[in-house]
Structures are given as C-alpha cells and as structure tokens.
Design a protein around this motif. Structure first.
Motif, PDB file in Angstrom:
ATOM      1  N   VAL A 195     -26.496  76.009  32.939  1.00  0.00           N
ATOM      2  CA  VAL A 195     -27.190  76.183  31.661  1.00  0.00           C
ATOM      3  C   VAL A 195     -26.869  77.567  31.117  1.00  0.00           C
ATOM      4  O   VAL A 195     -27.018  78.580  31.811  1.00  0.00           O
ATOM      5  N   ILE A 196     -26.398  77.617  29.867  1.00  0.00           N
ATOM      6  CA  ILE A 196     -26.009  78.863  29.216  1.00  0.00           C
ATOM      7  C   ILE A 196     -26.724  78.952  27.876  1.00  0.00           C
ATOM      8  O   ILE A 196     -26.742  77.986  27.110  1.00  0.00           O
ATOM      9  N   ASP A 197     -27.295  80.108  27.586  1.00  0.00           N
ATOM     10  CA  ASP A 197     -27.910  80.364  26.287  1.00  0.00           C
ATOM     11  C   ASP A 197     -27.190  81.523  25.610  1.00  0.00           C
ATOM     12  O   ASP A 197     -27.059  82.607  26.184  1.00  0.00           O
ATOM     13  N   VAL A 198     -26.723  81.266  24.389  1.00  0.00           N
ATOM     14  CA  VAL A 198     -26.025  82.304  23.625  1.00  0.00           C
ATOM     15  C   VAL A 198     -27.055  83.189  22.949  1.00  0.00           C
ATOM     16  O   VAL A 198     -27.998  82.700  22.315  1.00  0.00           O
TER      17      VAL A 198
ATOM     18  N   ASN B 189     -27.493  80.541  34.064  1.00  0.00           N
ATOM     19  CA  ASN B 189     -28.310  80.344  35.264  1.00  0.00           C
ATOM     20  C   ASN B 189     -27.462  80.310  36.530  1.00  0.00           C
ATOM     21  O   ASN B 189     -27.992  80.195  37.637  1.00  0.00           O
ATOM     22  N   GLY B 190     -26.113  80.386  36.362  1.00  0.00           N
ATOM     23  CA  GLY B 190     -25.232  80.382  37.524  1.00  0.00           C
ATOM     24  C   GLY B 190     -25.352  79.124  38.348  1.00  0.00           C
ATOM     25  O   GLY B 190     -25.185  79.134  39.568  1.00  0.00           O
ATOM     26  N   GLY B 191     -25.596  77.984  37.683  1.00  0.00           N
ATOM     27  CA  GLY B 191     -25.979  76.769  38.390  1.00  0.00           C
ATOM     28  C   GLY B 191     -24.890  75.986  39.079  1.00  0.00           C
ATOM     29  O   GLY B 191     -25.176  75.000  39.745  1.00  0.00           O
ATOM     30  N   SER B 192     -23.616  76.372  38.939  1.00  0.00           N
ATOM     31  CA  SER B 192     -22.543  75.623  39.597  1.00  0.00           C
ATOM     32  C   SER B 192     -21.322  76.516  39.760  1.00  0.00           C
ATOM     33  O   SER B 192     -21.254  77.621  39.214  1.00  0.00           O
ATOM     34  N   ALA B 193     -20.334  76.005  40.484  1.00  0.00           N
ATOM     35  CA  ALA B 193     -19.111  76.788  40.722  1.00  0.00           C
ATOM     36  C   ALA B 193     -18.335  77.033  39.437  1.00  0.00           C
ATOM     37  O   ALA B 193     -17.624  78.037  39.313  1.00  0.00           O
TER      38      ALA B 193
ATOM     39  N   CYS C 254     -19.681  77.581  36.599  1.00  0.00           N
ATOM     40  CA  CYS C 254     -20.632  78.258  35.714  1.00  0.00           C
ATOM     41  C   CYS C 254     -20.462  79.772  35.835  1.00  0.00           C
ATOM     42  O   CYS C 254     -20.192  80.283  36.929  1.00  0.00           O
ATOM     43  N   PRO C 255     -20.592  80.513  34.737  1.00  0.00           N
ATOM     44  CA  PRO C 255     -20.595  81.973  34.854  1.00  0.00           C
ATOM     45  C   PRO C 255     -21.700  82.435  35.796  1.00  0.00           C
ATOM     46  O   PRO C 255     -22.711  81.752  35.971  1.00  0.00           O
ATOM     47  N   ALA C 256     -21.504  83.581  36.401  1.00  0.00           N
ATOM     48  CA  ALA C 256     -22.501  84.132  37.318  1.00  0.00           C
ATOM     49  C   ALA C 256     -23.843  84.267  36.630  1.00  0.00           C
ATOM     50  O   ALA C 256     -23.924  84.506  35.413  1.00  0.00           O
ATOM     51  N   ALA C 257     -24.908  84.093  37.399  1.00  0.00           N
ATOM     52  CA  ALA C 257     -26.254  84.178  36.840  1.00  0.00           C
ATOM     53  C   ALA C 257     -26.478  85.538  36.193  1.00  0.00           C
ATOM     54  O   ALA C 257     -26.046  86.569  36.707  1.00  0.00           O
ATOM     55  N   GLY C 258     -27.147  85.509  35.042  1.00  0.00           N
ATOM     56  CA  GLY C 258     -27.432  86.745  34.330  1.00  0.00           C
ATOM     57  C   GLY C 258     -26.663  86.825  33.019  1.00  0.00           C
ATOM     58  O   GLY C 258     -26.174  85.821  32.494  1.00  0.00           O
ATOM     59  N   ALA C 259     -26.554  88.043  32.488  1.00  0.00           N
ATOM     60  CA  ALA C 259     -25.902  88.256  31.196  1.00  0.00           C
ATOM     61  C   ALA C 259     -24.391  88.305  31.352  1.00  0.00           C
ATOM     62  O   ALA C 259     -23.862  88.759  32.369  1.00  0.00           O
ATOM     63  N   GLY C 260     -23.687  87.824  30.322  1.00  0.00           N
ATOM     64  CA  GLY C 260     -22.233  87.866  30.314  1.00  0.00           C
ATOM     65  C   GLY C 260     -21.710  87.883  28.899  1.00  0.00           C
ATOM     66  O   GLY C 260     -22.475  87.813  27.926  1.00  0.00           O
ATOM     67  N   THR C 261     -20.388  88.015  28.759  1.00  0.00           N
ATOM     68  CA  THR C 261     -19.764  88.003  27.441  1.00  0.00           C
ATOM     69  C   THR C 261     -18.536  87.104  27.452  1.00  0.00           C
ATOM     70  O   THR C 261     -17.926  86.877  28.506  1.00  0.00           O
ATOM     71  N   ALA C 262     -18.190  86.613  26.281  1.00  0.00           N
ATOM     72  CA  ALA C 262     -16.997  85.785  26.125  1.00  0.00           C
ATOM     73  C   ALA C 262     -16.303  86.173  24.831  1.00  0.00           C
ATOM     74  O   ALA C 262     -16.911  86.758  23.926  1.00  0.00           O
TER      75      ALA C 262
ATOM     76  N   ILE D 141     -18.138  85.550  12.429  1.00  0.00           N
ATOM     77  CA  ILE D 141     -19.160  84.549  12.689  1.00  0.00           C
ATOM     78  C   ILE D 141     -20.352  85.255  13.326  1.00  0.00           C
ATOM     79  O   ILE D 141     -20.207  85.924  14.353  1.00  0.00           O
ATOM     80  N   LYS D 142     -21.513  85.117  12.722  1.00  0.00           N
ATOM     81  CA  LYS D 142     -22.721  85.757  13.227  1.00  0.00           C
ATOM     82  C   LYS D 142     -23.638  84.683  13.809  1.00  0.00           C
ATOM     83  O   LYS D 142     -24.037  83.750  13.118  1.00  0.00           O
ATOM     84  N   ILE D 143     -23.938  84.820  15.093  1.00  0.00           N
ATOM     85  CA  ILE D 143     -24.759  83.841  15.804  1.00  0.00           C
ATOM     86  C   ILE D 143     -26.110  84.490  16.115  1.00  0.00           C
ATOM     87  O   ILE D 143     -26.157  85.593  16.671  1.00  0.00           O
ATOM     88  N   PRO D 144     -27.206  83.828  15.786  1.00  0.00           N
ATOM     89  CA  PRO D 144     -28.525  84.425  16.053  1.00  0.00           C
ATOM     90  C   PRO D 144     -28.883  84.357  17.529  1.00  0.00           C
ATOM     91  O   PRO D 144     -28.277  83.609  18.306  1.00  0.00           O
ATOM     92  N   ASN D 145     -29.878  85.132  17.917  1.00  0.00           N
ATOM     93  CA  ASN D 145     -30.370  85.073  19.284  1.00  0.00           C
ATOM     94  C   ASN D 145     -30.869  83.655  19.584  1.00  0.00           C
ATOM     95  O   ASN D 145     -31.636  83.080  18.812  1.00  0.00           O
ATOM     96  N   GLY D 146     -30.380  83.065  20.669  1.00  0.00           N
ATOM     97  CA  GLY D 146     -30.744  81.695  20.988  1.00  0.00           C
ATOM     98  C   GLY D 146     -30.051  80.671  20.120  1.00  0.00           C
ATOM     99  O   GLY D 146     -30.490  79.523  20.030  1.00  0.00           O
ATOM    100  N   GLY D 147     -28.935  81.056  19.487  1.00  0.00           N
ATOM    101  CA  GLY D 147     -28.261  80.183  18.532  1.00  0.00           C
ATOM    102  C   GLY D 147     -27.572  78.983  19.141  1.00  0.00           C
ATOM    103  O   GLY D 147     -27.260  78.028  18.425  1.00  0.00           O
ATOM    104  N   ALA D 148     -27.300  79.010  20.447  1.00  0.00           N
ATOM    105  CA  ALA D 148     -26.666  77.858  21.092  1.00  0.00           C
ATOM    106  C   ALA D 148     -27.164  77.724  22.520  1.00  0.00           C
ATOM    107  O   ALA D 148     -27.288  78.716  23.245  1.00  0.00           O
ATOM    108  N   HIS D 149     -27.446  76.480  22.916  1.00  0.00           N
ATOM    109  CA  HIS D 149     -27.912  76.155  24.263  1.00  0.00           C
ATOM    110  C   HIS D 149     -26.907  75.170  24.855  1.00  0.00           C
ATOM    111  O   HIS D 149     -26.669  74.098  24.300  1.00  0.00           O
ATOM    112  N   VAL D 150     -26.288  75.572  25.959  1.00  0.00           N
ATOM    113  CA  VAL D 150     -25.195  74.808  26.560  1.00  0.00           C
ATOM    114  C   VAL D 150     -25.659  74.259  27.909  1.00  0.00           C
ATOM    115  O   VAL D 150     -26.165  75.015  28.749  1.00  0.00           O
ATOM    116  N   VAL D 151     -25.459  72.953  28.101  1.00  0.00           N
ATOM    117  CA  VAL D 151     -25.762  72.333  29.387  1.00  0.00           C
ATOM    118  C   VAL D 151     -24.511  71.600  29.853  1.00  0.00           C
ATOM    119  O   VAL D 151     -24.002  70.701  29.172  1.00  0.00           O
ATOM    120  N   ALA D 152     -23.993  71.999  31.026  1.00  0.00           N
ATOM    121  CA  ALA D 152     -22.820  71.352  31.620  1.00  0.00           C
ATOM    122  C   ALA D 152     -23.147  71.079  33.085  1.00  0.00           C
ATOM    123  O   ALA D 152     -23.047  71.981  33.928  1.00  0.00           O
TER     124      ALA D 152
END
Length: 201
Positions: free
Chosen positions: A136-139, A169-173, A175-183, A121-132
């Motif tokens: 806020v997470i941007d893929v 954005n690291g906006g909640s407990a 939430c992944p830490a602010a900055g870049a990450g991988t899954a 599966i190939k996801i483009p830059n900015g391909g998904a915007h997650v709000v929980a």
C-alpha cells in the motif's frame, strides 16, 4: 515506487504553446475565456530511488483554464489549471496489478517565467492511493516538473523529472521499503483543447 516504460499521455489535439525567448516573470494563457482541456497519456511511469517502477498504461484528466483576469499572472509562479477526474488504469507495480484511487485537487501549472513555456504536475497531499497485493502506497504533496512544452507535438515530456513523494507500508518484496520515499516521473502528456491554448510570457 511506481511503473515501466516512458510516456505520460495520449489524446487528441491541441494545447498550442507559444513563447518568446526573453526571460520574463509573467504568464498569460490565451484565449482569455474559460477553455476545457483534456489531458491524456498512453503510459506513465514512476521510478523510485530504489529502482522499483509503478507503470500505468492509461492516464486521463479534465480541466478548464481560468477566465480573465485569472488567465494572467504578471508575477512569478505561473497559472494553475485545476484537473479533475484524474484516472490511472492498467497499472502494475513490478508486475503486480495495482489499483490507484485519486482524490483532492490536482493541477497542471503552466508558466513562462524563464521566457519559454513550462509545465508541472501538482499532486495534493493524499492525492493517490495505490494498492498492489499487500503493498500500500500513499502519494503525499508533490510537484513533478517543470518540463518544457513542445509546440509541434503539443506534449509535455518528462524523463526522471520532479519528485513524487510517498509513504509505503513495505508490504511485499516488490514494495518500496516501509516509510517515506521518492520517485521520478517519466512519460509524455498530451493536451486536447478547442480552441487551442497559447502560453506566453
């Protein structure tokens, strides 16, 4: 970053994948005519390196295989099937309801470079915007795979596969830490097409 329980898919009938066992650097999709494909999932999970899960109960997308001569790649790298209308619903991030908006050109890459059919599966830059909640997470540009196709169940099954890149954005407990990450991605994706599609070296 993302979900719960393994399983990318669902849907109904047949992406038939066949392959011969000799290593080869070529890929052919049959039939040679443009063929509609629907990809669906009964569950898709993304787990961050920190152990947080984003899980979606339903995933869907539609695409069309390329017609000849685009259905043949005599070199390496396989063939992209562009996937439009990608939808992820019923999602939560560590129990917090999540809304996911997708954009850009997603693709399923199929290849038989190793002699056996594989998918990514190939996801483009900015391909998904997650709000929980306040998270806020941007893929960012990512490739999840390759994983083998099953000829009997017409699925691509992933287990901690590939690397999905994101920024948080690291906006909640929860939430992944602010900055870049991988899954990593876990799930089983099924394809529905008529006639069935065959991928060979």
């Amino acid at each position: 970053m993302l979900g719960k329980a393994p399983a990318i898919v669902g849907a109904a009938a047949a992406l038939t994948i066949a392959a011969s066992g000799v290593a080869a650097a070529s890929t052919t999709i049959s039939p040679a005519t443009a063929t509609p494909v629907t990809a669906t999932s009964s569950g898709l999970s993304f787990v961050t390196t920190g152990g947080l899960e984003l899980y979606c109960t339903s995933v869907s997308g539609t695409g069309t295989t390329p017609a000849a001569p685009g259905n043949v790649n005599s070199g390496t790298g396989g063939i992209n099937i562009n996937i439009a209308s990608v939808g992820l619903s019923g999602c939560d991030l560590e129990g917090v309801p999540a809304t996911i908006t997708t954009s850009g050109s997603w693709a399923l890459n199929v290849n038989a470079d190793s002699g056996s059919p594989m998918g990514s599966i190939k996801i483009p830059n900015g391909g998904a915007h997650v709000v929980a909640g306040s998270c806020v997470i941007d893929v960012t540009a990512s490739t999840a795979g390759p994983v083998p196709y099953s000829n009997t169940t017409h699925t691509v099954t992933a287990n901690n596969t590939g690397t999905v890149n994101f920024t948080s954005n690291g906006g909640s407990a929860s939430c992944p830490a602010a900055g870049a990450g991988t899954a990593k991605m876990t799930g089983a994706l099924k394809f529905n097409s008529a006639p069935g599609i065959t991928v060979t070296p």
